[in-house]
Structure formats: structure tokens, C-alpha cells
Design an enzyme around this catalytic site. Sequence first.
Site, PDB file in Angstrom:
ATOM      1  N   GLU A 121      -6.289  -8.138   0.023  1.00  0.00           N
ATOM      2  CA  GLU A 121      -7.122  -8.066   1.216  1.00  0.00           C
ATOM      3  C   GLU A 121      -8.544  -7.760   0.760  1.00  0.00           C
ATOM      4  O   GLU A 121      -8.746  -6.994  -0.180  1.00  0.00           O
ATOM      5  CB  GLU A 121      -6.654  -6.959   2.163  1.00  0.00           C
ATOM      6  CG  GLU A 121      -5.232  -7.108   2.651  1.00  0.00           C
ATOM      7  CD  GLU A 121      -4.748  -5.859   3.392  1.00  0.00           C
ATOM      8  OE1 GLU A 121      -5.612  -5.054   3.819  1.00  0.00           O
ATOM      9  OE2 GLU A 121      -3.530  -5.684   3.527  1.00  0.00           O
ATOM     10  N   GLU A 167       0.816  -1.222   0.000  1.00  0.00           N
ATOM     11  CA  GLU A 167       0.000   0.000   0.000  1.00  0.00           C
ATOM     12  C   GLU A 167       0.851   1.274   0.000  1.00  0.00           C
ATOM     13  O   GLU A 167       0.582   2.234   0.719  1.00  0.00           O
ATOM     14  CB  GLU A 167      -0.945   0.015   1.211  1.00  0.00           C
ATOM     15  CG  GLU A 167      -1.961  -1.107   1.204  1.00  0.00           C
ATOM     16  CD  GLU A 167      -2.905  -1.041   2.405  1.00  0.00           C
ATOM     17  OE1 GLU A 167      -2.621  -0.273   3.344  1.00  0.00           O
ATOM     18  OE2 GLU A 167      -3.920  -1.760   2.392  1.00  0.00           O
TER      19      GLU A 167
END
Length: 369
Positions: A288, A172
Site C-alpha cells: 500500500e 500488518e
Amino acid sequence: MDSGPVRVMASAGALLLTLTLTGAGGDVPDPTGPPWPSRGLFTTHASGTPVGTERRCTVSEILEPSCGVWWGGSPHENRLEELEHNAGRRMDIVYTWRGIDQAKIPGDRERRILAEGRFVHTNIEARRFTRPGHPAVSYRAILRGEFDSVLRDQARGVAELEAPYFLTFDHEADANKRYNKRGTPQEFTRAWRHIVDIYRDEGADNAIWVWNVTGWEGNLGRLPGLWPGNDHVDWISWEAYNMTGCDLMPNWKHVDSFEDALRPAYEWIQNEGPRHGIDPTKPVMIGEMGTTDIGPRETMRWYTDVPRVLREYERIRAVKVWDSKVSSGCDFRIGANRYARQGFEAAGRDPYVNLPDRVRRLAEHAHRD
């Protein structure tokens, strides 16, 4: 534009091992049974092809299956048994978290997960996990070589496994809390390539590099500057969340389905990626995913809809649930919500996310030949 697997294997070209699946009747293997090398073949076709119909299923050297999707998760507080109990099945891939200062990668936990027949995906954070509070590490420090000896120890540990191992550096990087915080996008990509090159130098041909971003629509413009290059990335990954009611996201008033959440990044990679040197044919991993409580029927349907969506986005070849509690008002744990648990368990029974055990064996042998 360069593309294809980032590693040079002993065999010439990309190794493809093929299995002809034929129906013989039977049920889904018991998730509480022994590890997959000793279990029987799942006799319903992973693609949903009717039993008795032949279908060739391949798995590449970077673990991309042609016949379905790997199913995995990041267990809350490392409680893998609890996640698998609530899921009603074993995870194909287990997500683990380590710091760049930790020489013992894979650690004992990762080795145990591998020994039990699962794959491991480890995110190596640009943080010091050996210090209290896990302070951040600058990309410049990595580029100066301050962690080279530790990284070489990691690489040798992965190499000695002789089994495929998914790895990510600093997931991320496009998120607001990371973007331009630990260094510039250019320094991130240089640090990524530096780490991959060290692993290669140490013979970790079994390392499979997964570039992970948030995938949020507002962050897509940041992705070109964070791309390390096709020759240093195997899989592309992003998240697919619905955060309705999450106290950390007070402006999230709407509800995103699983498809709503994954679509923007998928379409961007396919349509805009080539203009920025990103190979859109690389396999995709939803790193995720999960939803907050949006009501009994709606929460259950959010999860039961996942296999249908996966079939419609052909580049997606792996998905992992985020089984964790971020805050008191932002809980994604499967076991904490009856309807999330029922929906996730039902989704996990779909043939498309139940790859046959022999396909897993082929994946293992792809790194031994």
C-alpha cells in the site's frame, strides 16, 4: 537458511520464461482497450532501455519480473473502473479483502478481475466477514482447525484457476491494533504455516504467498517474531505512506517522501534480515502507498517520483496504491485530489512500471506448463 519459491511445481526447479524485447516504435497501450492477452506488445522497454536495444526480460513462477515493476491498487469501495480512469491505465494487480470464514475465495469479483487480464492479491483477514461487524478470530481458533474446511474450499477454488494468485494472511500483524491482539507472534506464524500447508495439500500450487507488515521503523523489532519462514513466504511486503495532517495520526507533523517511507524496512530486510532467517533476495511488494494532501506541487511530485525510486531499490518488483478514504481528514483517494491524480497518472506512464503484455502472458503460462 532455506530460500526460494515455497511451492514445488511440476517442472524441476524454478521456471523462468524469457522474452527478448526489441523496439519497434509505438505508444503505450490504451488503458481502455481489451484485456492484455489480445493487446499488442508495449514497445518501449520496461527497463527504460532505448528502443532498438535488445534486453532479456524474465518472469519467475512466483511472478517476479526482471525488467520492471507490476503497478496496482486497492480501489476505493471496489470501484476499479474509477481508479483506472483516474490512473489513465489498467492496474496489473488489484488488492481485495476477504475473511477467513469465507469459503468462496476467489469470489465472483476476483474471478472477473482475473478474466479481464489482471492479477489479484487477496488478503485473508483473521476476521469473520460473514457476520455483522466482522469480529476478529483468534489464531488459536485457526490452529484448532475450526476453519480447516473453509480453508480447503478456498484452496480448491484457487487451485482450479490454473492462474497465479497472490495471497496474504492477516496483513500488518506488526501494527499496534493487531500485534498481540489476536494471538501471540508465535501463534501468528503457526497459523500462517497452517494455512499455507492446507493450500498445498489441496494442490493450490498457483498460490503466491505475500508476507505483509507495516514497515514502520518503530515496528521493525517485531518482525523477527512474525516471520513464518522462507519456505512459507514468496514475497515480502510493507507499506509506504505519508500521513501529514491525517486526523488519525495527530503527531505526524513531518512529510515523508515515498523513498523516506519505504527505506527503513528495505534496509532492515537487506541488512538485518539474514540474522533472523529472512532471505533478503525475495521479491518485495509495496503493498500500500499514498500521501495525504501536502500542497499542489508537493502532492504531485510525491507520486511522479515513485518510478525513479523504484529503479533504485532493485528488490521491489510490485507496488499498489491505497485508493481509499480512511477518515474525513485522512483521504488517499487518487480521484479526490487533482494533483494526486495528475501525479499518479504521470507515474503510471513511466516505462519501468509498464511491463510488456507478453511478459504478462509468460507469467500466465508459468503456471500452466
